[in-house]
Scaffold this active site. Structure first.
Site, PDB file in Angstrom:
ATOM      1  N   GLU A  33      39.251  35.085  43.010  1.00  0.00           N
ATOM      2  CA  GLU A  33      37.898  34.425  42.999  1.00  0.00           C
ATOM      3  C   GLU A  33      36.752  35.175  43.071  1.00  0.00           C
ATOM      4  O   GLU A  33      36.946  36.111  44.037  1.00  0.00           O
ATOM      5  CB  GLU A  33      37.944  33.195  43.991  1.00  0.00           C
ATOM      6  CG  GLU A  33      36.717  32.370  44.056  1.00  0.00           C
ATOM      7  CD  GLU A  33      36.650  31.376  45.032  1.00  0.00           C
ATOM      8  OE1 GLU A  33      37.549  31.131  45.754  1.00  0.00           O
ATOM      9  OE2 GLU A  33      35.475  30.733  45.306  1.00  0.00           O
ATOM     10  N   ARG A 257      52.243  36.584  51.806  1.00  0.00           N
ATOM     11  CA  ARG A 257      50.836  37.234  51.782  1.00  0.00           C
ATOM     12  C   ARG A 257      50.932  38.510  52.992  1.00  0.00           C
ATOM     13  O   ARG A 257      51.864  38.456  53.705  1.00  0.00           O
ATOM     14  CB  ARG A 257      49.681  36.371  52.230  1.00  0.00           C
ATOM     15  CG  ARG A 257      49.566  35.871  53.571  1.00  0.00           C
ATOM     16  CD  ARG A 257      48.538  34.998  53.871  1.00  0.00           C
ATOM     17  NE  ARG A 257      47.255  35.598  53.579  1.00  0.00           N
ATOM     18  CZ  ARG A 257      46.474  35.157  52.409  1.00  0.00           C
ATOM     19  NH1 ARG A 257      46.710  34.233  51.696  1.00  0.00           N
ATOM     20  NH2 ARG A 257      45.102  35.539  52.637  1.00  0.00           N
ATOM     21  N   LYS A 267      38.155  37.133  52.422  1.00  0.00           N
ATOM     22  CA  LYS A 267      36.843  37.351  51.903  1.00  0.00           C
ATOM     23  C   LYS A 267      35.639  36.669  52.657  1.00  0.00           C
ATOM     24  O   LYS A 267      34.618  37.447  52.865  1.00  0.00           O
ATOM     25  CB  LYS A 267      36.740  37.068  50.446  1.00  0.00           C
ATOM     26  CG  LYS A 267      37.578  38.011  49.571  1.00  0.00           C
ATOM     27  CD  LYS A 267      37.186  37.735  48.151  1.00  0.00           C
ATOM     28  CE  LYS A 267      38.452  37.238  47.230  1.00  0.00           C
ATOM     29  NZ  LYS A 267      38.765  35.924  46.997  1.00  0.00           N
TER      30      LYS A 267
HETATM   31  P1  ATP Z   1      40.756  35.418  50.437  1.00  0.00           P
HETATM   32  O1  ATP Z   1      40.817  34.378  51.518  1.00  0.00           O
HETATM   33  O2  ATP Z   1      40.882  36.826  50.875  1.00  0.00           O
HETATM   34  O3  ATP Z   1      39.525  35.053  49.708  1.00  0.00           O
HETATM   35  P2  ATP Z   1      42.344  34.252  48.494  1.00  0.00           P
HETATM   36  O4  ATP Z   1      43.838  34.006  48.378  1.00  0.00           O
HETATM   37  O5  ATP Z   1      41.316  33.130  48.591  1.00  0.00           O
HETATM   38  O6  ATP Z   1      41.930  35.001  49.618  1.00  0.00           O
HETATM   39  P3  ATP Z   1      41.714  34.965  45.746  1.00  0.00           P
HETATM   40  O7  ATP Z   1      40.615  35.739  45.075  1.00  0.00           O
HETATM   41  O8  ATP Z   1      41.825  33.330  45.316  1.00  0.00           O
HETATM   42  O9  ATP Z   1      41.703  34.995  47.442  1.00  0.00           O
HETATM   43  O10 ATP Z   1      43.156  35.625  45.479  1.00  0.00           O
HETATM   44  C1  ATP Z   1      43.478  36.243  44.418  1.00  0.00           C
HETATM   45  C2  ATP Z   1      45.121  36.505  44.414  1.00  0.00           C
HETATM   46  O11 ATP Z   1      45.177  37.384  45.289  1.00  0.00           O
HETATM   47  C3  ATP Z   1      45.843  35.226  44.612  1.00  0.00           C
HETATM   48  O12 ATP Z   1      46.946  35.237  43.908  1.00  0.00           O
HETATM   49  C4  ATP Z   1      46.158  35.274  46.009  1.00  0.00           C
HETATM   50  O13 ATP Z   1      47.504  34.878  46.262  1.00  0.00           O
HETATM   51  C5  ATP Z   1      46.095  36.840  46.133  1.00  0.00           C
HETATM   52  N1  ATP Z   1      46.061  37.389  47.583  1.00  0.00           N
HETATM   53  C6  ATP Z   1      45.102  37.090  48.450  1.00  0.00           C
HETATM   54  N2  ATP Z   1      44.965  37.599  49.725  1.00  0.00           N
HETATM   55  C7  ATP Z   1      46.484  38.083  49.705  1.00  0.00           C
HETATM   56  C8  ATP Z   1      47.203  38.750  50.708  1.00  0.00           C
HETATM   57  N3  ATP Z   1      46.702  38.911  51.970  1.00  0.00           N
HETATM   58  N4  ATP Z   1      48.428  39.133  50.417  1.00  0.00           N
HETATM   59  C9  ATP Z   1      48.949  38.957  49.280  1.00  0.00           C
HETATM   60  N5  ATP Z   1      48.148  38.092  48.031  1.00  0.00           N
HETATM   61  C10 ATP Z   1      47.120  38.044  48.397  1.00  0.00           C
HETATM   62 MG    MG Z   2      40.206  31.805  47.433  1.00  0.00          MG
END
Ligand code: ATP
Ligand code: MG
Length: 552
Positions: A33, A257, A267
């Site tokens: 995102e 994760r 983020k």
């Molecule tokens: P954040 O809370 O940091 O924004 P998110 O999962 O909402 O994390 P996205 O931008 O939606 O962030 O994630 C893009 C991809 O990265 C998704 O497929 C997510 O599963 C993966 N991802 C995010 N954080 C992790 C993590 N800590 N370990 C492994 N994969 C991750």
């Molecule tokens: Mg997200």
């Protein structure tokens, strides 16, 4: 990458699917995102998705999951692309969920036409209340039995902007008594009168994650849609939409994760650190972002190696930050030139050195294949050495400088301390030594054996630099699971700034993103704050893990 390691569970699934002919081509996607900069957790997902198609053929799409107009920005899109490229991966197609808004809208219309979705005017509280609990069924909304015609009309009017934010939503009509709470008539569209970073004001209704993600996978014929464990309970809904819409059957698989000690990794939280000025920006060298690690001096290879070492598991765990540090230390040990910098300087005068100066030759890296080549190091009568390398009254087993003691100057000569001078406060200001002209490194015929070697910089040739020594950003292993706000656990000493260190002149030509080993001090890299007048170096990592031994 170690070829011998056994397959992880996702590789096993993929090998089965390819061998059985279920899919001919492996297609994965990385779906960030664009609401912030990518962090080391994303690196794990990037290495996994892109790594699989590198290994098995096929390709990986980069899809920006941009369904929330309020938090998304083009700046984030650009930084995310730069970070993926820097990590060493190439995507096949650059795609945006927002490109599918029309298709997704048509999917929603199809669900309504099939009697599988309805417009609900209940308030958020009413919806939450009627949802039930895991042990009690929910209650049907009074709007659930609306006619298809009425739903089609209302949904069109939602799209046309006839309702304010929150006035109504579109819900899937599944089962309010379902054991999986997410299947109790989930929301699939909401009204948001906000400009989107790509579609501007074209839309005022936006699909929810669950209605956008699986369908986008399907539109792109993604074979294996890999996400983190929080989405296990979403899989049933993912499959339900694909089945009811009769579209390409993408499949979702979940992995653990990455959680890392002494940091936070969402983020949203990293944005708070930036906005509230706890760090200098998304790429502050203390941040766990890819751009922060890069500025700090981490190499892409070390991050990929880290992701390989932690592997892919089905259970959550907490990885030690020291493993990430170990990976960069290992990489830099092979690639970084050994140079000299004096951080807490004290003057050494070589009383019997009768020339102005000379040029010595130093090997750049004894660990590199060709020793990293050689460089010129100027030597002269007056040098800077580290204050901590001299002891007026030496402790037992002290092999460095002390009155009457001998030590080798790295790349240069053996010297003997003859005298020293103090100021009125008792601080040592100058050290006087004699040197042995026949003890030059590489051609030593002096026969003198010394146990200690210290680093130095020629005073007349030295350049000054600011040195930033970083430490962990938080004082506790899991700031997220402590009581109170995670920011209460920020480490107040996460950076130590040394304003005027002396570095050898060779470093005036240093490049950002090239790692150097400051002998006996750590691995350093040039910071982007550097100017022609003022060089700034970041400590990437110390030479040894000080924390593991409880020294800190
Ligand atoms: P954040 O809370 O940091 O924004 P998110 O999962 O909402 O994390 P996205 O931008 O939606 O962030 O994630 C893009 C991809 O990265 C998704 O497929 C997510 O599963 C993966 N991802 C995010 N954080 C992790 C993590 N800590 N370990 C492994 N994969 C991750
Ligand atoms: Mg997200």
């Amino acid at each position: 990458m170690s070829e011998e390691r056994s397959l992880n569970f996702i590789e096993e699934i993929i090998e089965n699917d390819l061998n059985s002919g279920k899919y001919k081509t492996l297609i994965t996607r990385f779906p960030p995102e664009p609401n912030g900069y990518l962090h080391i957790g994303h690196a794990k997902a990037i290495c996994l998705n892109f790594g699989l198609t590198k290994k098995y053929g096929g390709y990986t799409n980069l899809r920006f999951d941009d369904t929330n107009p309020v938090t998304e920005k083009t700046e984030y899109v650009d930084s995310q692309q730069a970070d993926i490229k820097w990590l060493g991966f190439e995507w096949k197609n650059e795609l945006y969920t927002s490109d599918y808004f029309e298709t997704l809208y048509q999917f929603a219309v199809k669900l309504i036409q099939d009697g599988l979705a309805y417009v609900d005017h209940s308030t958020a509280e009413e919806i939450a209340q009627a949802k039930g609990t895991p042990t009690e069924p929910g209650k049907d909304s009074i709007y659930r039995s609306r006619s298809i015609e009425e739903n089609l009309d209302l949904f069109t009017r939602m799209k046309n902007g006839e309702f304010p934010d929150g006035a109504c939503i579109l819900r899937a009509k599944i089962d309010m008594a379902h054991t999986n709470m997410l299947m109790r008539d989930p929301i699939i569209y909401r009204i948001k009168h906000a400009d989107h970073h790509r579609t501007g004001s074209t839309w005022c209704i936006y699909p929810m994650y669950d209605f956008a993600h699986g369908q986008s996978d399907s539109i792109e014929s993604i074979t294996h849609s890999l996400c983190t464990l929080e989405y296990v309970s979403h899989r049933e809904l993912y499959d339900w939409f694909i089945e009811k819409l009769e579209i390409f059957p993408s499949h979702q698989y979940e992995f653990a994760r990455l959680n890392l000690t002494y940091t936070v990794m969402s983020k949203r939280k990293l944005l708070q650190l930036v906005n509230e000025g706890h760090v200098s920006g998304w790429n502050d060298p203390r941040m766990p972002t890819i751009s922060g690690l890069r500025r700090r001096g981490y190499t892409a290879a070390s991050i990929r190696e880290f992701c390989e070492r932690i592997g892919i598991a089905k259970r959550e765990n907490l990885i030690e930050l020291s493993l990430l540090e170990f990976c960069v230390r290992e990489d830099l040990n092979k690639t970084a030139n050994r140079v000299m910098a004096v951080m807490d300087p004290i003057k050494m005068i070589i009383t019997n050195y009768n020339q102005d100066s000379e040029i010595l030759i130093g090997e750049n890296n004894p660990e590199a294949e060709d020793k990293g080549g050689q460089r010129e190091i100027p030597f002269s009568k007056e040098l800077w050495i580290e204050r901590e390398d001299f002891m007026e009254e030496p402790a037992k087993k002290w092999f460095r400088l002390a009155p009457g003691a001998m030590v080798r100057l790295k790349f240069a000569y053996i010297v003997k301390c003859e005298d020293f001078k103090k100021d009125e406060n008792g601080n040592i200001t100058e050290i006087y030594c004699t040197y042995f002209p026949d003890s030059k490194s590489g051609e030593d015929t002096s026969g003198i054996n010394v146990k200690g070697t210290i680093h130095w910089v020629s005073a007349m040739h030295a350049k000054t630099a600011e040195i930033r020594n970083y430490d962990r950003l938080f004082t506790v292993e899991s700031p997220d699971s402590e009581e109170g706000d995670f920011k209460d656990y920020l480490n107040p000493d996460s950076v130590e700034v040394i304003e005027n260190a002396y570095i050898e002149p060779y470093l005036a030509e240093a490049n950002a993103e090239t790692g150097y080993q400051f002998i006996r001090k750590g691995y350093y890299t040039l910071d982007s704050d550097s100017t022609a007048e003022k060089l700034v170096f970041n400590r990437t990592v110390s030479l040894k893990d000080a924390w593991a031994k409880g020294k800190k």
